[in-house]
Design a protein around this motif. Structure first.
Motif, PDB file in Angstrom:
ATOM      1  N   ALA A 256       0.831  -1.214   0.000  1.00 33.25           N
ATOM      2  CA  ALA A 256       0.000   0.000   0.000  1.00 33.25           C
ATOM      3  C   ALA A 256       0.861   1.258   0.000  1.00 33.25           C
ATOM      4  O   ALA A 256       0.433   2.304  -0.488  1.00 33.25           O
ATOM      5  N   ALA A 257       2.064   1.172   0.577  1.00 28.98           N
ATOM      6  CA  ALA A 257       2.986   2.314   0.586  1.00 28.98           C
ATOM      7  C   ALA A 257       4.395   1.751   0.679  1.00 28.98           C
ATOM      8  O   ALA A 257       5.004   1.759   1.742  1.00 28.98           O
TER       9      ALA A 257
ATOM     10  N   SER B   6      -8.830   2.232  15.077  1.00 31.34           N
ATOM     11  CA  SER B   6      -7.654   2.753  14.353  1.00 31.34           C
ATOM     12  C   SER B   6      -6.936   3.882  15.088  1.00 31.34           C
ATOM     13  O   SER B   6      -6.690   4.947  14.531  1.00 31.34           O
TER      14      SER B   6
ATOM     15  N   LEU C 199      -5.947  -3.820   1.233  1.00 25.45           N
ATOM     16  CA  LEU C 199      -5.330  -3.351   2.474  1.00 25.45           C
ATOM     17  C   LEU C 199      -6.169  -3.700   3.709  1.00 25.45           C
ATOM     18  O   LEU C 199      -5.641  -4.185   4.715  1.00 25.45           O
ATOM     19  N   ALA C 200      -7.485  -3.469   3.640  1.00 20.59           N
ATOM     20  CA  ALA C 200      -8.325  -3.719   4.821  1.00 20.59           C
ATOM     21  C   ALA C 200      -8.289  -5.191   5.220  1.00 20.59           C
ATOM     22  O   ALA C 200      -8.206  -5.523   6.407  1.00 20.59           O
TER      23      ALA C 200
ATOM     24  N   PHE D 251       9.397   7.153  13.624  1.00 22.33           N
ATOM     25  CA  PHE D 251       8.351   6.355  12.996  1.00 22.33           C
ATOM     26  C   PHE D 251       8.805   5.719  11.681  1.00 22.33           C
ATOM     27  O   PHE D 251       8.617   4.523  11.452  1.00 22.33           O
TER      28      PHE D 251
ATOM     29  N   TYR E 296     -12.193  -1.763   7.282  1.00 25.49           N
ATOM     30  CA  TYR E 296     -11.069  -1.204   8.035  1.00 25.49           C
ATOM     31  C   TYR E 296     -11.419  -1.157   9.510  1.00 25.49           C
ATOM     32  O   TYR E 296     -12.570  -0.928   9.873  1.00 25.49           O
TER      33      TYR E 296
ATOM     34  N   ARG F 296       9.480   1.578  10.638  1.00 29.18           N
ATOM     35  CA  ARG F 296       8.948   0.804   9.501  1.00 29.18           C
ATOM     36  C   ARG F 296      10.062   0.017   8.814  1.00 29.18           C
ATOM     37  O   ARG F 296       9.870  -1.125   8.403  1.00 29.18           O
TER      38      ARG F 296
ATOM     39  N   ILE G 294      -0.591  10.084  10.200  1.00 31.81           N
ATOM     40  CA  ILE G 294      -0.151   8.750   9.779  1.00 31.81           C
ATOM     41  C   ILE G 294      -1.284   8.058   9.040  1.00 31.81           C
ATOM     42  O   ILE G 294      -2.374   7.868   9.577  1.00 31.81           O
TER      43      ILE G 294
ATOM     44  N   ILE H 189      -4.889  -6.006   6.778  1.00 28.06           N
ATOM     45  CA  ILE H 189      -4.782  -5.484   8.145  1.00 28.06           C
ATOM     46  C   ILE H 189      -5.588  -6.360   9.102  1.00 28.06           C
ATOM     47  O   ILE H 189      -5.150  -6.647  10.218  1.00 28.06           O
TER      48      ILE H 189
ATOM     49  N   VAL I 141      -3.206   4.941   7.141  1.00 28.19           N
ATOM     50  CA  VAL I 141      -3.339   3.496   7.332  1.00 28.19           C
ATOM     51  C   VAL I 141      -2.465   2.734   6.343  1.00 28.19           C
ATOM     52  O   VAL I 141      -2.059   1.598   6.576  1.00 28.19           O
ATOM     53  N   GLU I 142      -2.110   3.394   5.220  1.00 27.80           N
ATOM     54  CA  GLU I 142      -1.260   2.739   4.220  1.00 27.80           C
ATOM     55  C   GLU I 142       0.188   2.625   4.680  1.00 27.80           C
ATOM     56  O   GLU I 142       0.952   1.840   4.114  1.00 27.80           O
ATOM     57  N   GLY I 143       0.583   3.457   5.662  1.00 26.78           N
ATOM     58  CA  GLY I 143       1.937   3.368   6.177  1.00 26.78           C
ATOM     59  C   GLY I 143       2.735   4.651   6.027  1.00 26.78           C
ATOM     60  O   GLY I 143       3.665   4.896   6.793  1.00 26.78           O
ATOM     61  N   TRP I 144       2.384   5.496   5.031  1.00 27.05           N
ATOM     62  CA  TRP I 144       3.138   6.739   4.888  1.00 27.05           C
ATOM     63  C   TRP I 144       2.672   7.731   5.946  1.00 27.05           C
ATOM     64  O   TRP I 144       1.608   7.581   6.540  1.00 27.05           O
ATOM     65  N   SER I 145       3.489   8.741   6.183  1.00 24.12           N
ATOM     66  CA  SER I 145       3.107   9.759   7.148  1.00 24.12           C
ATOM     67  C   SER I 145       3.649  11.104   6.704  1.00 24.12           C
ATOM     68  O   SER I 145       4.559  11.177   5.870  1.00 24.12           O
TER      69      SER I 145
END
Lengths: 213, 252
Positions: free
Chosen positions: A44-45, B250, A62-63, A165, B246, A169, B138, A66, B140-144
């Motif tokens: 996803a990223a 969260s 993605l959902a 952060f 989702y 990752r 942040i 997760i 949910v995909e991971g990037w921030s």
């Protein structure tokens, strides 16, 4: 392994005690779910310039990934805690994993590369000890970095320990890579020494003091 | 029935024909090749059991996260030098499709378990005490990305409208059709604000003009933009992404 039911043989310890076998296979299943769903989440990223092929991933999107990841994490973490508690309090770690000395590892690595390292069921050589202790450490690192990514506010000390952060990752990624690397080596070694597989399923009985050549 | 909360009928009322389609989409997702390899021996024909188990775990994770949430723990704050430029645009549509809201006629509607249901203009919101934060958004995909938001502390606003703070949820409806909801503990967290400014300027259209919820203790998709209405309730209002599978809480 043995049909011998004499009292003497029953007193022999299993090559792998039942709790080690149980936690081993639960861990294997949970870890496969964590890694495959983790690859979908990574996609996803992506951190690096590649994505994992869809067929290697779990969750579909993605959902779903997760949902898998945060369900299996409980299984993985609780199972690991049970195993660590057993290993510490039963003497399993002290007896079977330690000591790990550079000299011992060097000696056994050389012997292994020359295909002259004997494999004694119920006894870990120095290479095995290093690999098993190493993968346990990697799992702890994967969980710690995972907690930092999952709860960067509640567990901000962990985020700080990881160096922030974004670095958490990367740490999480490389902990995964190390675990997958272990998995590959582990499977290869089982294929080279297939007699090790059955005892991890049914327990087996360790031979008496005399070592298998 | 909804894939997220099968026991709650409210979502059925919202989108009866979509629910079934969504479930099938979600299932198709969870039953990828990987899942097939993993679940040999399980009932894959219906697949429902897998889906239900995952959603049950997700609801358990809502509870675990609510328990982990410390209402006094602050998200890390940054300096202006740390701000990410350009700050990424993110929505379920392209940037050009972001809604156009007329600030002059804008009213924030308030309903549910509150004493005062008067609607609010932008001027009235700006007349309340304002505060700023530079925090990390942040996804949910991971990037921030780090940004600076200013506006009204949400707990101040909840006090002004006489919200029943024993209620469990606050729901949000947005000008772009988006919707979401948060737990009351998070709503009252000191860093949860109704943001009116981004940096030194009024929130631009792409970041949620005229007002968005900024919650640094939740993932990005729990920070709805272009909020037109909010309500206090004891029935979980779900959300645009939450209703598709989702995780609802969260939290960060």
């Amino acid at each position: 392994m043995s049909g011998d039911a004499s009292p003497k043989s029953r007193k022999r310890r299993a090559i792998h005690p039942s709790i080690v076998r149980l936690t081993h296979w639960i861990n294997a299943a949970a870890m496969i779910v964590m890694v495959m769903s983790g690859w979908q989440i990574y996609n996803a990223a992506p951190i690096f310039d590649f994505k994992f092929p869809a067929w290697m991933t779990l969750g579909g999107w993605l959902a779903g990934a997760i949902a898998w990841h945060f369900a299996a994490m409980w299984v993985l973490a609780i199972n690991l805690l049970v195993y660590l508690a057993y290993g510490l309090f039963s003497g399993h770690f002290r007896r079977d994993l330690l000591p790990i000395t550079p000299a011992g590892v060097w000696r056994d690595v050389k012997a292994a590369l020359a295909f002259r390292l004997p494999h004694a069921l119920g006894h870990y050589n120095a290479v095995q000890r290093l690999l098993y202790a190493g993968v346990i450490a990697l799992m702890v690192l994967a969980i710690a970095s995972g907690l930092a990514i999952w709860k960067p506010v509640q567990f901000q000390t962990l985020v700080w320990l990881m160096g922030g952060f974004d670095i958490a990752r990367v740490v999480h990624f490389f902990a995964m890579a190390g675990i997958v690397g272990f998995f590959v080596v582990h499977i290869l070694l089982v294929m080279i020494v297939p007699k090790t597989l059955a005892p991890m399923i049914v327990g087996g009985t360790a031979p008496d003091a005399e070592a298998t050549p | 029935m909804s894939i997220l909360r099968p026991e709650r009928p409210t979502l059925d009322d919202l989108k009866p024909e979509l629910a079934d389609m969504e479930r099938r989409l979600f299932l198709r997702g969870s039953l990828s090749l990987g899942a097939l390899t993993m679940l040999t021996g399980c009932n894959l024909v219906s697949g429902n059991s897998v889906d239900k188990a995952l959603m049950a775990m997700s609801r358990w994770n809502d509870k675990a996260q609510a328990w982990l949430f410390d209402p006094n723990k602050l998200a890390q704050t940054y300096t202006r030098a740390d701000i990410t430029t350009p700050f990424p645009f993110n929505a379920f549509y392209r940037e050009a499709k972001a809604p156009v809201v007329d600030g002059a006629t804008y009213r924030l509607e308030v309903s549910g378990l509150v004493a005062d249901r008067k609607a609010w203009t932008i001027g009235e919101l700006r007349a309340l005490p304002q505060e700023s934060q530079i925090t990390r958004h942040i996804c949910v995909e991971g990037w921030s990305a780090v940004g600076e938001w200013s506006g009204v502390r949400f707990s101040t606003f909840l006090d002004r409208i006489g919200a029943d703070t024993r209620a469990r949820y606050v729901g949000f409806k947005c000008a772009d059709g988006y919707y979401s909801s948060i737990d009351m503990a998070t709503a009252r967290h000191p860093q949860t604000i109704l943001a009116l400014d981004f940096g030194d300027d009024p929130l631009p259209r792409k970041y949620g003009y005229p007002m968005k919820l900024r919650v640094p203790t939740k993932l990005g998709f729990k920070n709805p933009k272009h909020i037109g209405a909010l309500f206090v309730t004891n029935d979980n209002p779900g959300g645009y992404w939450e209703d598709q599978g989702y995780n609802w809480f969260s939290g960060s």
